[in-house]
Design an enzyme around this catalytic site. Structure first.
Site, PDB file in Angstrom:
ATOM      1  N   LYS A 159       0.900  -1.169   0.000  1.00  0.00           N
ATOM      2  CA  LYS A 159       0.000   0.000   0.000  1.00  0.00           C
ATOM      3  C   LYS A 159       0.931   1.209   0.000  1.00  0.00           C
ATOM      4  O   LYS A 159       1.214   1.807   1.039  1.00  0.00           O
ATOM      5  CB  LYS A 159      -0.899  -0.015   1.240  1.00  0.00           C
TER       6      LYS A 159
HETATM    7  N1  PMP Z   1      -6.869  -3.056  -3.602  1.00  0.00           N
HETATM    8  C1  PMP Z   1      -6.634  -1.757  -3.358  1.00  0.00           C
HETATM    9  C2  PMP Z   1      -6.063  -0.911  -4.445  1.00  0.00           C
HETATM   10  C3  PMP Z   1      -6.939  -1.188  -2.117  1.00  0.00           C
HETATM   11  O1  PMP Z   1      -6.714   0.102  -1.875  1.00  0.00           O
HETATM   12  C4  PMP Z   1      -7.510  -2.010  -1.119  1.00  0.00           C
HETATM   13  C5  PMP Z   1      -7.863  -1.425   0.216  1.00  0.00           C
HETATM   14  N2  PMP Z   1      -6.775  -1.495   1.094  1.00  0.00           N
HETATM   15  C6  PMP Z   1      -7.746  -3.368  -1.406  1.00  0.00           C
HETATM   16  C7  PMP Z   1      -7.410  -3.859  -2.660  1.00  0.00           C
HETATM   17  C8  PMP Z   1      -8.332  -4.286  -0.376  1.00  0.00           C
HETATM   18  O2  PMP Z   1      -7.423  -4.502   0.671  1.00  0.00           O
HETATM   19  P1  PMP Z   1      -7.896  -4.779   2.156  1.00  0.00           P
HETATM   20  O3  PMP Z   1      -8.981  -5.800   2.077  1.00  0.00           O
HETATM   21  O4  PMP Z   1      -6.682  -5.292   2.824  1.00  0.00           O
HETATM   22  O5  PMP Z   1      -8.385  -3.498   2.708  1.00  0.00           O
END
Ligand code: PMP
Length: 293
Positions: A159
């Site tokens: 991220k």
């Molecule tokens: N893809 C992207 C681009 C995101 O920003 C997120 C949100 N964090 C997710 C997938 C889903 O990740 P998570 O379930 O860990 O929040």
């Protein structure tokens, strides 16, 4: 009513080891993280006063920084403690947590070997990511003209702020055309993910749920949680490369993410989906789990 801008709110923010006034949590304009994208963050949700899967988020944050070539100057235990401390101070019962780490301003060029790593955590009460009224009938996605970068071009499994540049471009273009979000394809043209959430497709007759392999985008923590739930409900989960033109074969589609939780999709470009009861059942179970921890 206009929402209060995020820099004008009241409360406290955890900032480089101290709890400071919300309005004082500022950066200098010559910050490497701002100019060159040397910034990583997390998005966590608080349910009933507890952060869901906090350690998994903290581990991903530390990993994201590592992939970007820097080290957050706090241990996982210290980060968890700080997250818990700030949600208590802010009295957040059901909300969002945003830890963020970035390179500072000692060097202002591409190279930033000596820059201090800063770390902050903000948290606030927060509801649904998508408008609940729209969410009920499924959100509409366009198909982005921007592709996810090929996996050998960027640290894609993080991220990191820089990865969101094309996601914001995609989302803005979608919103301009009356859509709620955007479906992004990978560099080979396969279905990848939405701008802030992973995607799943349901074949109700076969009791199958298909989802793209996370080989150039984030393998979400919500994604993995939902796969477990769906398996327990007797669905066969199939991770594979998915073409756009086979989306007609599916009854339903939904997104998963910390912010999006479980969000039904009614449309991706010209492909239409129903909001089947399965989506509601998966979401109900998800809510049961997140509220239990
Ligand atoms: N893809 C992207 C681009 C995101 O920003 C997120 C949100 N964090 C997710 C997938 C889903 O990740 P998570 O379930 O860990 O929040």
């Amino acid at each position: 009513m206009e929402a209060v801008p995020y820099d004008k709110r009241n409360g406290k923010i955890w900032f480089n080891g101290q709890v400071i006034d919300w309005k004082d949590a500022k950066l200098h304009v010559l910050t490497h993280g701002l100019h060159y994208g040397s910034c990583v963050f997390e998005g966590e949700r608080v349910y009933n006063g507890e952060i869901f899967k906090l350690r998994e988020h903290t581990d991903r944050l530390i990993y994201s920084a590592h992939r970007m070539g820097f080290k957050i100057p706090y241990t996982a235990d210290e980060i968890d403690t700080a997250c818990n401390e700030i949600i208590k101070i802010q009295k957040v019962k059901n909300g969002y947590v945003r830890p963020v780490a970035w390179r500072g301003s000692e060097m202002m060029a591409i190279s930033a070997q000596k820059n201090t790593i800063h770390f902050a955590i903000a948290t606030w009460e927060w509801g649904s990511y998508f408008d609940p009224k729209i969410k009920e009938n499924g959100i509409a996605l366009n198909i982005s003209k921007w592709k996810k970068p090929a996996p050998d071009t960027i640290p894609w499994d993080t991220k990191a702020a820089g990865l969101y540049m094309i996601n914001t471009l995609s989302k803005h273009e979608a919103e301009k055309d009356g859509f709620n979000d955007s479906m992004m394809l990978d560099s080979d043209g396969y279905v990848a993910e939405a701008t802030g959430a992973n995607v799943f497709f349901i074949d109700e007759n076969k009791k199958e749920i298909h989802t793209p392999i996370p080989d150039c985008f984030l393998d979400g923590i919500t994604r993995r949680t939902i796969m477990e739930i769906a398996k327990d409900k007797g669905f066969n989960i199939i991770e594979r490369k998915m073409n756009l033109d086979e989306l007609n074969n599916f009854d339903a589609c939904f997104l998963t993410g910390t912010a999006a939780e479980v969000t039904p999709v009614s449309q991706i470009g010209d492909y239409k989906f129903k909001v089947t009861p399965t989506i509601g059942e998966l979401f109900d179970k998800y809510l049961e789990i997140v509220n239990r921890t």
